[in-house]
Scaffold this active site. Structure first.
Site, PDB file in Angstrom:
ATOM      1  N   HIS A 296      12.200 -19.058   1.266  1.00  0.00           N
ATOM      2  CA  HIS A 296      12.807 -19.405   2.522  1.00  0.00           C
ATOM      3  C   HIS A 296      11.744 -18.685   3.398  1.00  0.00           C
ATOM      4  O   HIS A 296      10.561 -19.167   3.618  1.00  0.00           O
ATOM      5  CB  HIS A 296      14.151 -18.697   2.645  1.00  0.00           C
ATOM      6  CG  HIS A 296      14.937 -19.167   3.780  1.00  0.00           C
ATOM      7  ND1 HIS A 296      14.634 -20.169   4.651  1.00  0.00           N
ATOM      8  CD2 HIS A 296      16.075 -18.951   4.166  1.00  0.00           C
ATOM      9  CE1 HIS A 296      15.552 -20.154   5.590  1.00  0.00           C
ATOM     10  NE2 HIS A 296      16.380 -19.588   5.536  1.00  0.00           N
ATOM     11  N   HIS A 335       9.964 -28.823   0.412  1.00  0.00           N
ATOM     12  CA  HIS A 335      11.352 -28.738   1.072  1.00  0.00           C
ATOM     13  C   HIS A 335      12.437 -29.248   0.494  1.00  0.00           C
ATOM     14  O   HIS A 335      12.325 -30.505   0.000  1.00  0.00           O
ATOM     15  CB  HIS A 335      11.060 -29.133   2.612  1.00  0.00           C
ATOM     16  CG  HIS A 335      12.037 -28.372   3.306  1.00  0.00           C
ATOM     17  ND1 HIS A 335      13.377 -28.832   3.419  1.00  0.00           N
ATOM     18  CD2 HIS A 335      11.823 -27.324   4.415  1.00  0.00           C
ATOM     19  CE1 HIS A 335      14.006 -27.987   4.548  1.00  0.00           C
ATOM     20  NE2 HIS A 335      12.914 -27.170   4.978  1.00  0.00           N
ATOM     21  N   ASP A 391       6.078 -23.260   7.159  1.00  0.00           N
ATOM     22  CA  ASP A 391       5.343 -21.942   6.782  1.00  0.00           C
ATOM     23  C   ASP A 391       3.895 -22.160   6.327  1.00  0.00           C
ATOM     24  O   ASP A 391       3.262 -21.033   6.383  1.00  0.00           O
ATOM     25  CB  ASP A 391       6.038 -21.460   5.576  1.00  0.00           C
ATOM     26  CG  ASP A 391       7.420 -20.900   6.201  1.00  0.00           C
ATOM     27  OD1 ASP A 391       7.630 -20.142   7.083  1.00  0.00           O
ATOM     28  OD2 ASP A 391       8.386 -21.240   5.370  1.00  0.00           O
TER      29      ASP A 391
HETATM   30  N1  CMC Z   1       4.641 -26.026  -5.569  1.00  0.00           N
HETATM   31  C1  CMC Z   1       4.621 -26.539  -6.619  1.00  0.00           C
HETATM   32  N2  CMC Z   1       5.792 -27.496  -7.189  1.00  0.00           N
HETATM   33  C2  CMC Z   1       6.719 -27.478  -6.374  1.00  0.00           C
HETATM   34  C3  CMC Z   1       6.648 -26.855  -5.026  1.00  0.00           C
HETATM   35  C4  CMC Z   1       5.660 -26.031  -4.860  1.00  0.00           C
HETATM   36  N3  CMC Z   1       5.582 -25.712  -3.531  1.00  0.00           N
HETATM   37  N4  CMC Z   1       7.923 -27.348  -4.327  1.00  0.00           N
HETATM   38  C5  CMC Z   1       8.604 -27.796  -5.219  1.00  0.00           C
HETATM   39  N5  CMC Z   1       7.832 -28.198  -6.399  1.00  0.00           N
HETATM   40  C6  CMC Z   1       8.124 -29.162  -7.619  1.00  0.00           C
HETATM   41  C7  CMC Z   1       9.297 -28.373  -8.653  1.00  0.00           C
HETATM   42  O1  CMC Z   1       8.795 -27.752  -9.437  1.00  0.00           O
HETATM   43  C8  CMC Z   1      10.154 -29.767  -9.038  1.00  0.00           C
HETATM   44  O2  CMC Z   1       9.129 -30.290  -9.950  1.00  0.00           O
HETATM   45  P1  CMC Z   1       9.794 -31.017 -11.325  1.00  0.00           P
HETATM   46  O3  CMC Z   1      10.615 -32.037 -10.855  1.00  0.00           O
HETATM   47  O4  CMC Z   1       8.862 -31.490 -12.166  1.00  0.00           O
HETATM   48  O5  CMC Z   1      10.547 -29.630 -11.964  1.00  0.00           O
HETATM   49  C9  CMC Z   1       9.708 -30.463  -7.688  1.00  0.00           C
HETATM   50  O6  CMC Z   1       8.711 -30.366  -7.141  1.00  0.00           O
HETATM   51  C10 CMC Z   1      11.160 -30.439  -7.039  1.00  0.00           C
HETATM   52  O7  CMC Z   1      11.081 -29.249  -6.468  1.00  0.00           O
HETATM   53  P2  CMC Z   1      12.516 -28.550  -6.651  1.00  0.00           P
HETATM   54  O8  CMC Z   1      12.219 -26.995  -6.875  1.00  0.00           O
HETATM   55  O9  CMC Z   1      13.644 -29.196  -7.215  1.00  0.00           O
HETATM   56  O10 CMC Z   1      12.975 -28.360  -4.840  1.00  0.00           O
HETATM   57  P3  CMC Z   1      13.898 -27.579  -4.123  1.00  0.00           P
HETATM   58  O11 CMC Z   1      14.431 -28.312  -2.970  1.00  0.00           O
HETATM   59  O12 CMC Z   1      15.154 -26.981  -5.102  1.00  0.00           O
HETATM   60  O13 CMC Z   1      13.089 -26.350  -3.511  1.00  0.00           O
HETATM   61  C11 CMC Z   1      11.681 -25.129  -2.090  1.00  0.00           C
HETATM   62  C12 CMC Z   1      12.635 -26.394  -2.203  1.00  0.00           C
HETATM   63  C13 CMC Z   1      11.325 -25.070  -0.535  1.00  0.00           C
HETATM   64  C14 CMC Z   1      12.418 -24.050  -2.528  1.00  0.00           C
HETATM   65  C15 CMC Z   1      10.397 -25.323  -3.022  1.00  0.00           C
HETATM   66  O14 CMC Z   1       9.785 -26.672  -2.602  1.00  0.00           O
HETATM   67  C16 CMC Z   1       9.293 -24.368  -2.993  1.00  0.00           C
HETATM   68  O15 CMC Z   1       9.526 -23.279  -3.623  1.00  0.00           O
HETATM   69  N6  CMC Z   1       8.441 -24.352  -1.987  1.00  0.00           N
HETATM   70  C17 CMC Z   1       7.614 -23.174  -1.790  1.00  0.00           C
HETATM   71  C18 CMC Z   1       8.276 -21.924  -1.044  1.00  0.00           C
HETATM   72  C19 CMC Z   1       8.366 -22.656   0.455  1.00  0.00           C
HETATM   73  O16 CMC Z   1       7.241 -22.831   0.816  1.00  0.00           O
HETATM   74  N7  CMC Z   1       9.367 -22.301   1.057  1.00  0.00           N
HETATM   75  C20 CMC Z   1       9.734 -22.600   2.328  1.00  0.00           C
HETATM   76  C21 CMC Z   1      10.543 -23.567   2.761  1.00  0.00           C
HETATM   77  S1  CMC Z   1      10.574 -24.278   4.589  1.00  0.00           S
HETATM   78  C22 CMC Z   1      11.045 -23.017   5.447  1.00  0.00           C
HETATM   79  C23 CMC Z   1      12.244 -22.549   5.129  1.00  0.00           C
HETATM   80  O17 CMC Z   1      12.994 -22.943   4.863  1.00  0.00           O
HETATM   81  O18 CMC Z   1      12.376 -21.356   4.984  1.00  0.00           O
END
Ligand code: CMC
Length: 489
Positions: A296, A335, A391
């Site tokens: 986050h 996201h 971010d």
């Molecule tokens: N790098 C690599 N793979 C990713 C990433 C990433 N940053 N984000 C998502 N994926 C992949 C994930 O592994 C999954 O793949 P598969 O379907 O093959 O298993 C697919 O994309 C869907 O992702 P998810 O984890 O189901 O998505 P989510 O909605 O649960 O998580 C998130 C969203 C923001 C936690 C995630 O995208 C992430 O970890 N991003 C990196 C951390 C980040 O930048 N966070 C800031 C978010 S924006 C500001 C805020 O809200 O604070």
């Protein structure tokens, strides 16, 4: 007003339970159905089936991570994640970033409309006049170690702040303190809003200065919200100190962009905490803790650590491959809601260029650009609709401005206090009152077991390690010595 009674001619959903042959009709309202409707569907336990699976108690709706569960009706922020649209109270984020200020936008988010010039004057003056903290706070901040993470300090500081305001504590003043909606109740609520927004910058600046070994600075008068913040962090006794106006404005734009983002993890934590009717300081402290995580608000710090570890554009392809093999995370990408670029990321990128004109380019910019370009044309990221979020670029600006790396999440938390308060106020005043947030679980643990006296117990297969099996490296020296001497701890 409750939902209308179902009738098949209406906008409704018919659900047929193949276990029992029973059908129910559920009214669809606001494109949603109440999860409690499914409680009407229950099946008798099969012979030998464990009663703990609660089959007989009605069907549960399972949604780990709240992927499709609406917990509020809200008028605050609208996001269209497929189109990359973000609006605060109906106003596009791009227009607000161009024309508004963080404090004006804060008023909009909390009270629902843009202030008139007299309302704005009163609002700004109330917030800025509530920026001073009690002199005792100095001791509180000095109690942290020099290397404490500033988010640990800030989180604690919000809870600490609440201890000064017994008038804002429903445990002391009565549990309807904030839910009555009458003029007195609204006035108490407003005062806490002024205090929390006004003092957020002061607490954050104190968290910064304590680690720098600097004395604290009383909030100045006559400066903007971000101007005052920069002054409190940076002022070292110079005469006529004035923060750089371009950096002050850039920070104000970043604050505005971070002010709210509907029901993200931290806003949800604030509401979950506030649903027990605890005071707003405790709820904001809980939100701050939630924001701290690297998925986050901690992502801006994680992005820079990632860029440092990559080192140079030449190493980007290897990093991308490691992400695809799931050995690494591309921080600042992806996201839960946006399935295209986060609209805030474009504004942040533009703001970065303004800042770099003053500070000079950050040496990590080229690596960031190479990483961005490589990810945006790679099939792995395209297929999963992963694009830069807010971010990805913001950390580069903070770094260029000279903020320490671990201070970046603080720069997210301070403006987000506004959004947390907007959601808190909306929840306290929602028609029908506040309902405590208490989700259900799907119990998959042991069935009923009989207690066996300790002398007759045999360690069960797979049970957790007993203390004698834990290595001594996990026990502090003090504990080991005390145990050795047979002293009582
Ligand atoms: N790098 C690599 N793979 C990713 C990433 C990433 N940053 N984000 C998502 N994926 C992949 C994930 O592994 C999954 O793949 P598969 O379907 O093959 O298993 C697919 O994309 C869907 O992702 P998810 O984890 O189901 O998505 P989510 O909605 O649960 O998580 C998130 C969203 C923001 C936690 C995630 O995208 C992430 O970890 N991003 C990196 C951390 C980040 O930048 N966070 C800031 C978010 S924006 C500001 C805020 O809200 O604070």
């Amino acid at each position: 007003m409750g939902r209308p009674t179902p009738s098949s001619s209406q906008n409704s959903l018919t659900v047929h339970d193949n276990r029992t042959g029973k059908s129910i009709e559920i009214v669809i309202e606001d494109n949603s159905i109440p999860a409690t409707s499914f409680k009407a569907l229950s099946a008798a336990l099969e012979k030998g089936e464990r009663e703990e699976n609660e089959t007989g108690k009605g069907l549960r709706v399972s949604d780990k991570g709240f992927l499709n569960t609406a917990v509020m009706r809200s008028e605050i922020t609208y996001i269209d994640g497929d189109a990359g649209v973000l609006r605060y109270r109906g106003y596009p984020i791009e227009e607000l970033a161009l024309h508004s200020s963080h404090l004006e936008t804060a008023y909009l988010l909390i009270y629902g409309s843009l202030p008139s010039s007299s309302q704005l004057k009163v609002w700004e003056s109330e917030v800025m006049h509530h920026s001073v903290v009690h002199a005792d706070a100095e001791q509180f901040f000095r109690s942290f170690r020099y290397d404490a993470h500033p988010m640990a300090i800030l989180t604690s500081a919000f809870a600490y702040l609440g201890s000064y305001y017994s008038e804002a504590n429903p445990s002391l003043q009565g549990q309807t303190l904030f839910t009555k909606g009458n003029p007195e109740s609204l006035a108490v609520m407003d005062r806490q809003i002024y205090r929390l927004i006004g003092k957020a910058t002061t607490l954050a600046a104190m968290a910064y200065r304590v680690r720098q070994g600097r004395s604290f600075v009383t909030p100045p008068t006559g400066l903007s919200y971000t101007g005052s913040f920069l002054y409190q962090m940076d002022h070292l006794g110079e005469e006529n100190y004035k923060p750089n106006p371009i950096l002050e404005k850039a920070l104000d734009v970043l604050f505005l962009l971070h002010a709210d983002h509907e029901l993200n993890a931290s806003a949800t934590t604030v509401l979950q905490t506030a649903s027990s009717l605890v005071d707003p300081y405790s709820a904001i402290a809980a939100g701050c803790a939630s924001l701290y995580g690297p998925l986050h608000g901690g992502a801006n710090e994680a992005v820079i650590r990632m860029l440092i570890s990559i080192g140079s554009p030449a190493n980007v392809p290897a990093f991308i491959e490691a992400v695809k093999k799931r050995e690494k995370i591309l921080s600042g990408f992806g996201h839960r809601v946006y399935k295209t670029s986060d609209p805030r990321s474009f504004i942040v990128r533009k703001t970065a260029d303004e800042v770099f004109k003053i500070t000079g380019k950050d040496e990590l910019l080229e690596t960031a650009m190479a990483l961005h370009e490589a990810a945006m044309k790679d099939e792995y990221f395209i297929k999963r609709k992963l694009a830069p979020n807010v971010d990805f670029w913001s950390g580069l600006i903070y770094r260029a401005m000279g903020f320490p790396l671990d201070f970046f999440p603080v720069l997210f938390a301070v403006p987000r206090v506004v959004g947390w308060l907007a959601h808190w106020r909306q929840m306290m005043l929602q028609p029908g009152g506040v309902k405590i947030w208490r989700p259900r679980q799907i119990y998959v643990g042991a069935s009923k077991r009989e207690y066996v006296p300790v002398e007759r117990r045999i360690p069960e297969e797979g049970s957790r390690k007993t203390p004698s099996q834990i290595s001594h490296s996990g026990i502090s020296k003090r504990t080991m010595l005390a145990t050795f001497k047979g002293a009582k701890l």
